[in-house]
Design an enzyme around this catalytic site. Structure first.
Site, mmCIF file in Angstrom:
data_model
loop_
_atom_site.group_PDB
_atom_site.id
_atom_site.type_symbol
_atom_site.label_atom_id
_atom_site.label_comp_id
_atom_site.label_asym_id
_atom_site.label_seq_id
_atom_site.Cartn_x
_atom_site.Cartn_y
_atom_site.Cartn_z
ATOM 1 N N GLY A 139 0.831 -1.201 0.000
ATOM 2 C CA GLY A 139 0.000 0.000 0.000
ATOM 3 C C GLY A 139 0.866 1.252 0.000
ATOM 4 N NE ARG A 191 -2.314 -4.265 -0.842
ATOM 5 C CZ ARG A 191 -1.839 -3.612 0.211
ATOM 6 N NH1 ARG A 191 -0.709 -3.969 0.764
ATOM 7 N NH2 ARG A 191 -2.497 -2.581 0.719
ATOM 8 C CG ASP A 231 3.590 -6.831 7.567
ATOM 9 O OD1 ASP A 231 3.009 -6.417 6.553
ATOM 10 O OD2 ASP A 231 3.002 -7.250 8.579
ATOM 11 C CB THR A 253 2.794 0.861 6.115
ATOM 12 O OG1 THR A 253 1.422 0.656 6.521
ATOM 13 C CG2 THR A 253 3.681 0.526 7.301
ATOM 14 C CG ASP A 296 -1.597 -0.063 8.156
ATOM 15 O OD1 ASP A 296 -2.442 0.817 7.906
ATOM 16 O OD2 ASP A 296 -1.479 -1.104 7.484
ATOM 17 C CG ASP A 353 1.403 -2.625 10.381
ATOM 18 O OD1 ASP A 353 2.239 -1.941 9.756
ATOM 19 O OD2 ASP A 353 0.675 -3.459 9.835
ATOM 20 N NE ARG A 397 -2.367 -4.651 6.036
ATOM 21 C CZ ARG A 397 -2.796 -4.995 4.837
ATOM 22 N NH1 ARG A 397 -3.519 -6.066 4.683
ATOM 23 N NH2 ARG A 397 -2.496 -4.280 3.779
#
Ligand code: F6P
Length: 323
Positions: free
Chosen positions: A11, A72, A103, A126, A128, A130, A172
């Site tokens: 993304g 992706r 990731d 990203t 996120d 995360d 996510r």
């Protein structure tokens, strides 16, 4: 080190362009030829490469998205796809690769290095936030500001109509965007997967809000929350509180766009330099990140498998300030 490739994968995130620019210009600074790969790993498989110079990345530091495009790539998940990608990298003379992404992208980089020996460095990009091994990922700060601005606008109409809004935000499986933007936007409740609350607790809290004299409410729901999703939650709230007018807003991909914030541009610039310097030092198979404002390196394997914990103090702050 003579030739280094750079790609963006997964993304997109605001600040990816600033990171590409930094990688390209760091290469030039150190006398390395920078090679851009279009559309992530797909471009490596399709041999869609382009030699860069300092001017190729002019006037992109302020632009959202990624001018190299991202994807992706399913094919790269197969050993055959990675072998095809490696053949092209070898033919182009790449002796290092910088992968800007999340990731999933780092898993690809790790396998490419393990299977074919191409030195790879990950740069966390990203919204996120995360990724283990960094306090902040590129794009997260901008996304937070976008979310807060959007919720501020929703609050105006929520207040004017005495409505309750359930607002779904991205992230996510992680609740960093929801928790931080929720606090900043003054949300009455914040639902995140790391602190999964029973639905009764939400109902009690809304009941208390009503008793405390609140006439409108904002509930921020992380997309990873496991209460059944915003629409399901909206039905449940309407059943419990027939007097409430409930509305749902899914912020969606607006969170991924826009000009990167100053913080994201600086972070991307720092990490781009760090990625090229790591390759020059003969280091590979790591992600560069920031911990306590300092550049750190984390093995890709760890960056992928571990997770940053949500700050329990922040959860407490959210509880205290939303009464
Ligand atoms: O990882 C970034 C992210 O925007 C997540 O927050 C979200 O779950 C996902 O990507 C959406 O992916 P796509 O753009 O492929 O629908």
């Amino acid at each position: 080190l003579k030739k280094v490739g750079v790609l963006t994968s997964g993304g997109d995130a605001p600040g990816m362009n600033a990171a590409i620019r930094s990688v390209v210009r760091s290469c030039i600074f150190y006398g390395i030829e920078p090679v851009a790969i279009h559309e992530g790993y797909k471009g490596l498989i399709d041999n869609d490469l382009e030699i860069m110079n300092a001017r190729s990345v002019a006037n992109i530091i302020n632009q959202g998205g990624t001018f190299l495009k991202s994807a992706r790539c399913q094919e790269f998940r197969t050993p055959e796809g990675r072998a095809a990608a490696y053949e092209n990298a070898k033919a182009a003379g790449l002796d290092g690769l910088v992968v800007i992404g999340g990731d999933g992208s780092f898993t690809g980089a790790m396998l490419l290095e393990k299977e074919h020996g191409l030195p790879c460095i990950g740069v966390p990009g990203t919204i996120d936030n995360d990724i283990f091994g960094t306090d902040f990922t590129i794009g997260y700060d901008t996304a937070l500001n976008t979310v807060v601005e959007a919720i501020d606008k929703i609050r105006d109409t929520a207040t004017s109509h005495n409505r309750l809004f359930l607002i779904e935000v991205m992230g996510r499986d992680a609740g960093f965007i929801a928790l931080n933007a929720g606090i900043a936007a003054g949300a009455e409740e914040i639902l995140i997967p790391e602190d999964q609350k029973p639905i009764d607790q939400l109902m009690d809290s809304l009941e208390n809000s009503g008793r405390a004299g609140k006439t409108s409410s904002i509930v921020v729901v992380s997309e990873g929350d496991k209460s059944g999703g915003v629409f399901e939650l909206s039905r449940a709230v309407e059943e419990n509180f027939p007097a409430y007018e409930v509305k749902v807003t899914v912020l969606g991909h607006i969170q991924r766009g826009g000009k990167p914030s100053c913080y994201d541009r600086v972070l991307a610039s720092r990490l781009g330099v760090a990625s090229v310097e790591a390759l020059r030092d003969g280091i590979s198979g790591v992600m560069v990140g920031v911990r306590d404002q300092k550049i750190v390196q984390t093995p890709l394997e760890e960056a992928i498998s571990k997770h940053n914990a949500i700050d329990s103090n922040l959860l407490k702050v959210a509880d205290i300030v939303t009464v």
